[in-house]
Design an enzyme around this catalytic site. Structure first.
Site, mmCIF file in Angstrom:
data_model
loop_
_atom_site.group_PDB
_atom_site.id
_atom_site.type_symbol
_atom_site.label_atom_id
_atom_site.label_comp_id
_atom_site.label_asym_id
_atom_site.label_seq_id
_atom_site.Cartn_x
_atom_site.Cartn_y
_atom_site.Cartn_z
ATOM 1 N N ASP A 13 0.853 -1.236 0.090
ATOM 2 C CA ASP A 13 -0.109 -0.019 -0.034
ATOM 3 C C ASP A 13 0.779 1.318 0.050
ATOM 4 O O ASP A 13 0.603 2.196 0.666
ATOM 5 C CB ASP A 13 -0.776 -0.099 1.119
ATOM 6 C CG ASP A 13 -1.752 -1.338 1.158
ATOM 7 O OD1 ASP A 13 -2.248 -1.738 0.034
ATOM 8 O OD2 ASP A 13 -2.029 -1.741 2.299
ATOM 9 N N LYS A 16 1.685 2.013 -5.176
ATOM 10 C CA LYS A 16 2.240 1.502 -6.429
ATOM 11 C C LYS A 16 1.404 1.710 -7.509
ATOM 12 O O LYS A 16 1.740 2.080 -8.535
ATOM 13 C CB LYS A 16 2.626 0.057 -6.244
ATOM 14 C CG LYS A 16 3.667 -0.370 -5.205
ATOM 15 C CD LYS A 16 3.730 -1.982 -5.026
ATOM 16 C CE LYS A 16 2.494 -2.499 -4.474
ATOM 17 N NZ LYS A 16 2.017 -2.129 -2.766
ATOM 18 N N GLY A 40 -4.829 -4.216 -3.685
ATOM 19 C CA GLY A 40 -5.702 -3.400 -3.773
ATOM 20 C C GLY A 40 -4.719 -1.985 -4.266
ATOM 21 O O GLY A 40 -4.156 -1.507 -3.404
ATOM 22 N N HIS A 41 -4.988 -1.742 -5.516
ATOM 23 C CA HIS A 41 -4.458 -0.467 -6.048
ATOM 24 C C HIS A 41 -5.272 0.475 -6.373
ATOM 25 O O HIS A 41 -5.896 0.297 -7.301
ATOM 26 C CB HIS A 41 -3.236 -0.951 -7.228
ATOM 27 C CG HIS A 41 -2.398 -1.956 -6.865
ATOM 28 N ND1 HIS A 41 -1.793 -2.635 -7.863
ATOM 29 C CD2 HIS A 41 -2.039 -2.462 -5.685
ATOM 30 C CE1 HIS A 41 -0.819 -3.557 -7.210
ATOM 31 N NE2 HIS A 41 -0.984 -3.325 -5.999
ATOM 32 N N GLN A 223 1.864 -6.112 -3.629
ATOM 33 C CA GLN A 223 2.319 -6.391 -2.481
ATOM 34 C C GLN A 223 3.750 -5.629 -2.243
ATOM 35 O O GLN A 223 3.966 -4.649 -2.926
ATOM 36 C CB GLN A 223 2.566 -7.965 -1.847
ATOM 37 C CG GLN A 223 1.486 -8.562 -1.641
ATOM 38 C CD GLN A 223 0.429 -8.846 -3.072
ATOM 39 O OE1 GLN A 223 0.968 -9.566 -4.009
ATOM 40 N NE2 GLN A 223 -0.835 -8.701 -3.067
HETATM 41 P P1 GDP Z 1 -0.657 0.274 -3.465
HETATM 42 O O1 GDP Z 1 -1.161 -0.945 -3.003
HETATM 43 O O2 GDP Z 1 0.850 0.412 -3.172
HETATM 44 O O3 GDP Z 1 -1.032 0.557 -4.830
HETATM 45 O O4 GDP Z 1 -1.487 1.514 -2.657
HETATM 46 P P2 GDP Z 1 -2.882 1.657 -2.372
HETATM 47 O O5 GDP Z 1 -3.491 1.794 -3.492
HETATM 48 O O6 GDP Z 1 -3.340 0.604 -1.565
HETATM 49 O O7 GDP Z 1 -2.744 2.679 -1.342
HETATM 50 C C1 GDP Z 1 -2.420 3.748 -1.559
HETATM 51 C C2 GDP Z 1 -3.514 5.042 -1.431
HETATM 52 O O8 GDP Z 1 -2.575 6.340 -1.417
HETATM 53 C C3 GDP Z 1 -4.115 5.187 -2.328
HETATM 54 O O9 GDP Z 1 -5.561 5.521 -1.712
HETATM 55 C C4 GDP Z 1 -3.937 6.196 -3.330
HETATM 56 O O10 GDP Z 1 -4.641 6.824 -4.199
HETATM 57 C C5 GDP Z 1 -3.400 7.114 -2.543
HETATM 58 N N1 GDP Z 1 -1.947 7.785 -2.787
HETATM 59 C C6 GDP Z 1 -0.915 7.596 -3.370
HETATM 60 N N2 GDP Z 1 -0.100 8.400 -3.769
HETATM 61 C C7 GDP Z 1 -0.620 9.489 -2.636
HETATM 62 C C8 GDP Z 1 0.284 10.545 -2.226
HETATM 63 O O11 GDP Z 1 1.290 10.997 -2.595
HETATM 64 N N3 GDP Z 1 -0.686 11.612 -1.379
HETATM 65 C C9 GDP Z 1 -2.067 10.967 -0.974
HETATM 66 N N4 GDP Z 1 -2.485 11.835 0.006
HETATM 67 N N5 GDP Z 1 -2.534 9.745 -1.173
HETATM 68 C C10 GDP Z 1 -1.876 9.081 -2.238
HETATM 69 P P1 IMO Z 2 -1.108 -4.215 -2.203
HETATM 70 O O1 IMO Z 2 -0.285 -4.626 -3.672
HETATM 71 C C1 IMO Z 2 -0.727 -4.813 2.005
HETATM 72 C C2 IMO Z 2 -0.745 -8.877 3.504
HETATM 73 C C3 IMO Z 2 -2.091 -9.110 4.196
HETATM 74 C C4 IMO Z 2 -1.436 -10.291 5.112
HETATM 75 C C5 IMO Z 2 -0.397 -10.948 4.442
HETATM 76 C C6 IMO Z 2 -0.869 -12.186 3.662
HETATM 77 O O2 IMO Z 2 -2.203 -3.633 -2.167
HETATM 78 O O3 IMO Z 2 0.226 -3.614 -1.689
HETATM 79 P P2 IMO Z 2 -2.545 -12.941 1.733
HETATM 80 O O4 IMO Z 2 -3.673 -12.757 1.498
HETATM 81 O O5 IMO Z 2 -1.481 -12.392 0.834
HETATM 82 O O6 IMO Z 2 -1.935 -14.560 2.024
HETATM 83 O O7 IMO Z 2 -1.908 -12.247 3.241
HETATM 84 O O8 IMO Z 2 -0.050 -10.221 3.316
HETATM 85 N N1 IMO Z 2 -1.059 -8.119 1.964
HETATM 86 C C7 IMO Z 2 -1.007 -6.919 1.941
HETATM 87 N N2 IMO Z 2 -0.818 -5.954 2.807
HETATM 88 N N3 IMO Z 2 -0.756 -4.693 0.777
HETATM 89 C C8 IMO Z 2 -1.164 -5.768 -0.240
HETATM 90 O O9 IMO Z 2 -1.233 -5.654 -1.303
HETATM 91 C C9 IMO Z 2 -1.123 -6.934 0.515
HETATM 92 N N4 IMO Z 2 -1.352 -8.271 0.022
HETATM 93 C C10 IMO Z 2 -1.327 -9.109 1.126
HETATM 94 O O10 IMO Z 2 -2.645 -8.148 4.878
HETATM 95 O O11 IMO Z 2 -0.909 -9.809 6.043
HETATM 96 MG MG MG Z 3 -2.840 -1.656 -1.629
#
Ligand code: GDP
Ligand code: IMO
Ligand code: MG
Length: 427
Positions: A13, A16, A40-41, A223
């Site tokens: 998270d 990416k 979850g992106h 991840q």
């Molecule tokens: P990922 O799994 O690495 O793709 O990250 P996630 O999407 O799960 O979580 C990142 C969150 O931060 C998302 O809601 C993005 O829209 C948001 N985001 C990304 N870059 C920035 C930033 O520079 N500032 C803020 N406030 N939000 C951001």
């Molecule tokens: P993104 O791509 C954050 C974590 C789960 C748990 C561990 C194992 O959005 O960054 P799993 O269901 O993969 O067997 O769970 O990995 N986990 C993540 N944490 N971001 C993710 O993906 C994750 N995908 C799995 O919370 O601790």
């Molecule tokens: Mg994510």
């Protein structure tokens, strides 16, 4: 040749999806190579927010080819829902390719994931309960069902029969829960097969072909490094290799073809699920980060654990992934803080550790070493150049880069595509 790779450096998270979407503007092809719908992106573009789980984050551009590589585990139901959800938002999916070699998540994988978590009790991993681990386990055990199998009814019937016989026995005698009906699963999956068929091919060949043709190919990690099955905080990890080496395997592309490896670094640290987290702030700082940053999981809605930036983690990630650049995200979340701490390393029994501990026992004992930096106390979301950033914000990211030993490439100051400061052009 022009390739780039986006890798998570912490516990996921990091943003990416946002960085991939940004870089995808210059790319021709985006490839997901591991993980499944545990990812979850979130991508924000044109005031619309898209939560992607299996579709590569280049999908918002209809002219880009998006590949789901062999290393991904595909839940066809989730993928079809995602495709339909995108269509409902006006995004047509045409240039999608799904590897024949990718493994399929079956309903029994999800149930095993749930049951295993229940059985672990207080030692639970905190998985996303999407059946990811059990699906990869079947892959390694060589009993998995692949996308190519799903495309051939005869083969699928046979493999489903064998697997269900085994799994239903397990549900009955070991887990003591309901099993699955063969005909029901067969019928459901055959309907998925018909819808997905148009996208299925041997993407290992197409990925290499695109690179040979000089197309710009972007590899999207899901991840992150500390969740890597081999190199993360085992057993509190996911079941794939989100590190740079994993991208080679999961896309079927040799390591010499990987250039411009970008490590995505959240300006602080979060973790969802159980496991060690030395710089965690289970206090008002953590609460500030959670509330200001809306740190709740995209997939599970779970509250994310929050803490200070940890240079020990990202230094380790820099080594494991041979990072070329850092993309620092969510710097704006720190806008309101008077003082900001950086964890520069760990001390254990009075000694400063040179290496990231492999042992969870050691990790539980380490004391983070903090360095305090002044905050900037002003909104930075409207900054568009590096010079626009307040001096203290620049000092903060420069210190991160110095501690990690990797140059800054991108600074993100908001979720939107426009809220991106580029220090070095990646492609
Ligand atoms: P990922 O799994 O690495 O793709 O990250 P996630 O999407 O799960 O979580 C990142 C969150 O931060 C998302 O809601 C993005 O829209 C948001 N985001 C990304 N870059 C920035 C930033 O520079 N500032 C803020 N406030 N939000 C951001
Ligand atoms: P993104 O791509 C954050 C974590 C789960 C748990 C561990 C194992 O959005 O960054 P799993 O269901 O993969 O067997 O769970 O990995 N986990 C993540 N944490 N971001 C993710 O993906 C994750 N995908 C799995 O919370 O601790
Ligand atoms: Mg994510």
């Amino acid at each position: 040749m022009a390739t780039a790779m986006v890798i998570g450096t912490q516990w996921g998270d990091e943003g990416k999806g946002k960085i991939v979407d940004y870089l995808a503007q210059q790319a021709d092809v985006v490839i997901r190579s591991q993980g499944g719908n545990n990812a979850g992106h979130t991508v924000v573009a044109n005031n619309q927010s898209f939560a992607l789980r299996l579709l590569p984050s280049g999908i918002l551009f209809s002219d880009k080819t998006c590949i789901i590589g062999s290393g991904v585990v595909v839940n066809p139901k989730v993928l079809l829902e995602e495709i339909d959800g995108m269509a409902a938002k006006g995004v047509q999916i045409s240039k999608l390719e799904i590897s024949t070699r990718a493994h399929i998540v079956m309903p029994y994988h999800i149930r095993i994931d749930e049951e295993d978590e229940k059985q672990r009790g207080t030692n639970k991993i905190g998985t996303t309960k999407n059946g990811i681990g059990p699906c990869y386990a079947d892959k390694v055990n060589r009993i998995g069902i692949r996308v190519g199998d799903l495309m051939n009814e005869e083969i699928f019937r046979e493999k489903l029969k064998t697997n269900l016989a085994l799994k239903n026995r397990l549900f009955k005698t070991y887990y003591e829960c309901e099993g699955f009906d063969y005909n029901e699963v067969l019928h459901t999956y055959m309907s998925y097969a018909e819808r997905l068929r148009q996208y299925v091919k041997d993407t290992t060949y197409s990925a290499n072909l695109y690179i040979n043709q000089g197309k710009k190919v972007l590899f999207e990690g899901a991840q992150a490094t500390m969740l890597d099955l081999d190199h993360g905080t085992y057993p509190f990890v996911t079941s794939s290799n989100p590190t740079a080496g994993g991208a080679c395997v999961g896309a079927g592309v040799g390591p010499r073809r990987m250039e411009n490896i970008v490590g995505v670094v959240k300006a602080y640290t979060t973790r969802v699920g159980a496991g060690p987290f030395p710089a965690e702030q289970d206090n008002e700082v953590g609460e500030y980060l959670r509330q200001t940053g809306h740190e709740f999981g995209t997939v599970t809605g779970r509250s994310r654990r929050c803490g200070w930036f940890d240079a020990a983690v990202v230094r380790y990630a820099a080594m494991l992934n041979s990072l070329d650049y850092l993309a620092v995200t969510r710097l704006d979340i720190l806008d309101g803080l008077e003082k900001i701490n950086i964890c520069t390393g760990y001390r254990c029994k009075g000694e400063v550790l040179e290496e990231y501990p492999e042992s969870l026992t050691v990790l539980e004992q380490v004391e983070p070493i903090y360095e305090e930096l002044p905050g900037w106390k002003t909104g930075i979301s409207a900054c568009r150049t590096y010079a626009d950033l307040p001096e203290n914000a620049r000092k903060y990211v420069e210190r991160i880069s110095e501690l990690v030993g990797v140059p800054l490439g991108i600074i993100s100051v908001g979720p939107d595509r426009e809220q991106t400061i580029v220090l070095r052009r990646i492609f």
